[in-house]
Scaffold this motif. Structure first.
Motif, PDB file in Angstrom:
ATOM      1  N   ARG A  65       0.818  -1.207   0.000  1.00 36.51           N
ATOM      2  CA  ARG A  65       0.000   0.000   0.000  1.00 36.51           C
ATOM      3  C   ARG A  65       0.857   1.264   0.000  1.00 36.51           C
ATOM      4  O   ARG A  65       0.505   2.256   0.615  1.00 36.51           O
ATOM      5  N   ARG A  66       1.958   1.269  -0.648  1.00 37.53           N
ATOM      6  CA  ARG A  66       2.841   2.429  -0.609  1.00 37.53           C
ATOM      7  C   ARG A  66       2.137   3.652  -1.170  1.00 37.53           C
ATOM      8  O   ARG A  66       1.622   3.636  -2.271  1.00 37.53           O
ATOM      9  N   ARG A  67       2.115   4.726  -0.392  1.00 35.04           N
ATOM     10  CA  ARG A  67       1.379   5.938  -0.763  1.00 35.04           C
ATOM     11  C   ARG A  67       2.275   7.050  -1.277  1.00 35.04           C
ATOM     12  O   ARG A  67       1.840   7.945  -1.969  1.00 35.04           O
ATOM     13  N   ARG A  68       3.507   7.064  -0.885  1.00 36.12           N
ATOM     14  CA  ARG A  68       4.394   8.160  -1.263  1.00 36.12           C
ATOM     15  C   ARG A  68       5.810   7.622  -1.427  1.00 36.12           C
ATOM     16  O   ARG A  68       6.160   6.598  -0.857  1.00 36.12           O
ATOM     17  N   PRO A  69       6.633   8.328  -2.195  1.00 32.52           N
ATOM     18  CA  PRO A  69       8.016   7.879  -2.376  1.00 32.52           C
ATOM     19  C   PRO A  69       8.803   8.040  -1.073  1.00 32.52           C
ATOM     20  O   PRO A  69       8.422   8.792  -0.183  1.00 32.52           O
ATOM     21  N   GLY A  70       9.890   7.315  -0.986  1.00 34.01           N
ATOM     22  CA  GLY A  70      10.745   7.434   0.194  1.00 34.01           C
ATOM     23  C   GLY A  70      10.612   6.246   1.115  1.00 34.01           C
ATOM     24  O   GLY A  70      10.060   5.200   0.768  1.00 34.01           O
ATOM     25  N   ARG A  71      11.116   6.434   2.305  1.00 32.23           N
ATOM     26  CA  ARG A  71      11.133   5.380   3.311  1.00 32.23           C
ATOM     27  C   ARG A  71       9.722   4.977   3.694  1.00 32.23           C
ATOM     28  O   ARG A  71       8.870   5.817   3.940  1.00 32.23           O
ATOM     29  N   ARG A  72       9.491   3.689   3.796  1.00 36.71           N
ATOM     30  CA  ARG A  72       8.191   3.164   4.226  1.00 36.71           C
ATOM     31  C   ARG A  72       8.145   3.077   5.739  1.00 36.71           C
ATOM     32  O   ARG A  72       9.113   2.686   6.378  1.00 36.71           O
ATOM     33  N   ARG A  73       6.997   3.419   6.307  1.00 38.75           N
ATOM     34  CA  ARG A  73       6.827   3.393   7.760  1.00 38.75           C
ATOM     35  C   ARG A  73       6.036   2.177   8.239  1.00 38.75           C
ATOM     36  O   ARG A  73       5.893   1.966   9.433  1.00 38.75           O
ATOM     37  N   GLY A  74       5.493   1.393   7.322  1.00 43.23           N
ATOM     38  CA  GLY A  74       4.610   0.301   7.709  1.00 43.23           C
ATOM     39  C   GLY A  74       5.212  -0.659   8.716  1.00 43.23           C
ATOM     40  O   GLY A  74       4.567  -1.040   9.691  1.00 43.23           O
ATOM     41  N   ASP A  75       6.457  -1.054   8.491  1.00 40.96           N
ATOM     42  CA  ASP A  75       7.099  -1.976   9.424  1.00 40.96           C
ATOM     43  C   ASP A  75       7.349  -1.316  10.778  1.00 40.96           C
ATOM     44  O   ASP A  75       7.312  -1.977  11.817  1.00 40.96           O
ATOM     45  N   ASP A  76       7.604  -0.001  10.787  1.00 47.94           N
ATOM     46  CA  ASP A  76       7.788   0.717  12.052  1.00 47.94           C
ATOM     47  C   ASP A  76       6.512   0.679  12.893  1.00 47.94           C
ATOM     48  O   ASP A  76       6.563   0.568  14.120  1.00 47.94           O
ATOM     49  N   LEU A  77       5.360   0.794  12.225  1.00 52.68           N
ATOM     50  CA  LEU A  77       4.089   0.772  12.951  1.00 52.68           C
ATOM     51  C   LEU A  77       3.849  -0.596  13.583  1.00 52.68           C
ATOM     52  O   LEU A  77       3.404  -0.695  14.728  1.00 52.68           O
ATOM     53  N   ILE A  78       4.177  -1.641  12.852  1.00 52.57           N
ATOM     54  CA  ILE A  78       4.049  -3.000  13.395  1.00 52.57           C
ATOM     55  C   ILE A  78       5.039  -3.197  14.540  1.00 52.57           C
ATOM     56  O   ILE A  78       4.684  -3.768  15.583  1.00 52.57           O
ATOM     57  N   ASP A  79       6.270  -2.727  14.369  1.00 47.91           N
ATOM     58  CA  ASP A  79       7.273  -2.833  15.438  1.00 47.91           C
ATOM     59  C   ASP A  79       6.807  -2.108  16.703  1.00 47.91           C
ATOM     60  O   ASP A  79       7.046  -2.580  17.818  1.00 47.91           O
ATOM     61  N   SER A  80       6.145  -0.964  16.525  1.00 49.34           N
ATOM     62  CA  SER A  80       5.630  -0.228  17.689  1.00 49.34           C
ATOM     63  C   SER A  80       4.619  -1.062  18.458  1.00 49.34           C
ATOM     64  O   SER A  80       4.653  -1.104  19.695  1.00 49.34           O
ATOM     65  N   PHE A  81       3.721  -1.716  17.745  1.00 54.05           N
ATOM     66  CA  PHE A  81       2.723  -2.559  18.408  1.00 54.05           C
ATOM     67  C   PHE A  81       3.413  -3.712  19.130  1.00 54.05           C
ATOM     68  O   PHE A  81       3.067  -4.035  20.264  1.00 54.05           O
ATOM     69  N   ASN A  82       4.417  -4.305  18.517  1.00 56.68           N
ATOM     70  CA  ASN A  82       5.145  -5.396  19.167  1.00 56.68           C
ATOM     71  C   ASN A  82       5.869  -4.915  20.415  1.00 56.68           C
ATOM     72  O   ASN A  82       5.934  -5.636  21.412  1.00 56.68           O
ATOM     73  N   ARG A  83       6.394  -3.682  20.395  1.00 58.83           N
ATOM     74  CA  ARG A  83       7.039  -3.130  21.595  1.00 58.83           C
ATOM     75  C   ARG A  83       6.025  -2.908  22.714  1.00 58.83           C
ATOM     76  O   ARG A  83       6.326  -3.116  23.888  1.00 58.83           O
ATOM     77  N   VAL A  84       4.816  -2.476  22.361  1.00 53.65           N
ATOM     78  CA  VAL A  84       3.760  -2.317  23.367  1.00 53.65           C
ATOM     79  C   VAL A  84       3.449  -3.675  24.001  1.00 53.65           C
ATOM     80  O   VAL A  84       3.349  -3.787  25.231  1.00 53.65           O
ATOM     81  N   ILE A  85       3.312  -4.715  23.172  1.00 53.39           N
ATOM     82  CA  ILE A  85       3.030  -6.056  23.693  1.00 53.39           C
ATOM     83  C   ILE A  85       4.184  -6.527  24.576  1.00 53.39           C
ATOM     84  O   ILE A  85       3.969  -7.059  25.670  1.00 53.39           O
ATOM     85  N   ASP A  86       5.422  -6.331  24.126  1.00 53.73           N
ATOM     86  CA  ASP A  86       6.595  -6.719  24.925  1.00 53.73           C
ATOM     87  C   ASP A  86       6.571  -6.053  26.292  1.00 53.73           C
ATOM     88  O   ASP A  86       6.823  -6.693  27.317  1.00 53.73           O
ATOM     89  N   ARG A  87       6.266  -4.761  26.300  1.00 59.88           N
ATOM     90  CA  ARG A  87       6.249  -4.014  27.574  1.00 59.88           C
ATOM     91  C   ARG A  87       5.118  -4.501  28.478  1.00 59.88           C
ATOM     92  O   ARG A  87       5.302  -4.640  29.682  1.00 59.88           O
ATOM     93  N   ALA A  88       3.971  -4.778  27.891  1.00 56.31           N
ATOM     94  CA  ALA A  88       2.849  -5.285  28.681  1.00 56.31           C
ATOM     95  C   ALA A  88       3.199  -6.628  29.321  1.00 56.31           C
ATOM     96  O   ALA A  88       2.892  -6.860  30.498  1.00 56.31           O
ATOM     97  N   ILE A  89       3.869  -7.494  28.572  1.00 56.33           N
ATOM     98  CA  ILE A  89       4.286  -8.796  29.117  1.00 56.33           C
ATOM     99  C   ILE A  89       5.331  -8.581  30.210  1.00 56.33           C
ATOM    100  O   ILE A  89       5.249  -9.203  31.277  1.00 56.33           O
ATOM    101  N   GLU A  90       6.277  -7.689  29.968  1.00 51.11           N
ATOM    102  CA  GLU A  90       7.315  -7.388  30.956  1.00 51.11           C
ATOM    103  C   GLU A  90       6.710  -6.871  32.263  1.00 51.11           C
ATOM    104  O   GLU A  90       7.184  -7.197  33.350  1.00 51.11           O
ATOM    105  N   LEU A  91       5.664  -6.057  32.156  1.00 47.18           N
ATOM    106  CA  LEU A  91       5.006  -5.492  33.342  1.00 47.18           C
ATOM    107  C   LEU A  91       4.012  -6.455  33.985  1.00 47.18           C
ATOM    108  O   LEU A  91       3.412  -6.108  34.994  1.00 47.18           O
ATOM    109  N   ASP A  92       3.824  -7.622  33.363  1.00 45.56           N
ATOM    110  CA  ASP A  92       2.819  -8.575  33.828  1.00 45.56           C
ATOM    111  C   ASP A  92       1.441  -7.912  33.856  1.00 45.56           C
ATOM    112  O   ASP A  92       0.671  -8.041  34.801  1.00 45.56           O
ATOM    113  N   ALA A  93       1.168  -7.159  32.797  1.00 44.99           N
ATOM    114  CA  ALA A  93      -0.091  -6.422  32.715  1.00 44.99           C
ATOM    115  C   ALA A  93      -1.274  -7.378  32.654  1.00 44.99           C
ATOM    116  O   ALA A  93      -1.182  -8.475  32.099  1.00 44.99           O
TER     117      ALA A  93
END
Length: 109
Positions: free
Chosen positions: A24-52
């Motif tokens: 779904r690339r919308r514009r030229p240049g660096r793609r952010r899609g993988d960064d958005l997925i990585d952000s969600f994975n970091r949230v999950i990692d932190r939640a597991i770390e905190l025993d949320a």
């Protein structure tokens, strides 16, 4: 749990998974899609770390009302990790989901 130990919750919002992935690339240049997925994975990692006890996602988990399979797989994998960590997931739909979570993910949340 030890006396005085309280499990916590973690919140996030506006991840827009599926935006700017290679399909779904919308514009030229660096793609952010993988960064958005990585952000969600970091949230999950932190939640597991905190025993949320709960992860509260406050809207726009996906970037479009009908996310493509890559976005669904990325979100599904992360949600399964959260569930495996004993975390209850609550997703509040917003304007990008058009107030409906895809049926393929409803069984996970």
């Amino acid at each position: 749990l030890p006396v005085g130990y309280a499990r916590t919750g973690v919140g996030d919002a506006d991840l827009h998974i599926g935006a700017d992935l290679p399909l779904r690339r919308r514009r030229p240049g660096r793609r952010r899609g993988d960064d958005l997925i990585d952000s969600f994975n970091r949230v999950i990692d932190r939640a597991i770390e905190l025993d949320a006890r709960m992860l509260l996602h406050c809207g726009d988990l996906f970037d479009m009302p009908r996310p493509h399979i890559g976005a669904l797989n990325a979100a599904g994998d992360a949600l399964l990790r959260a569930a495996g960590g004993g975390i209850e997931v609550v997703v509040i739909p917003s304007n990008h989901e058009r107030c409906a979570i895809p049926a393929t993910l409803q069984m996970l949340i």
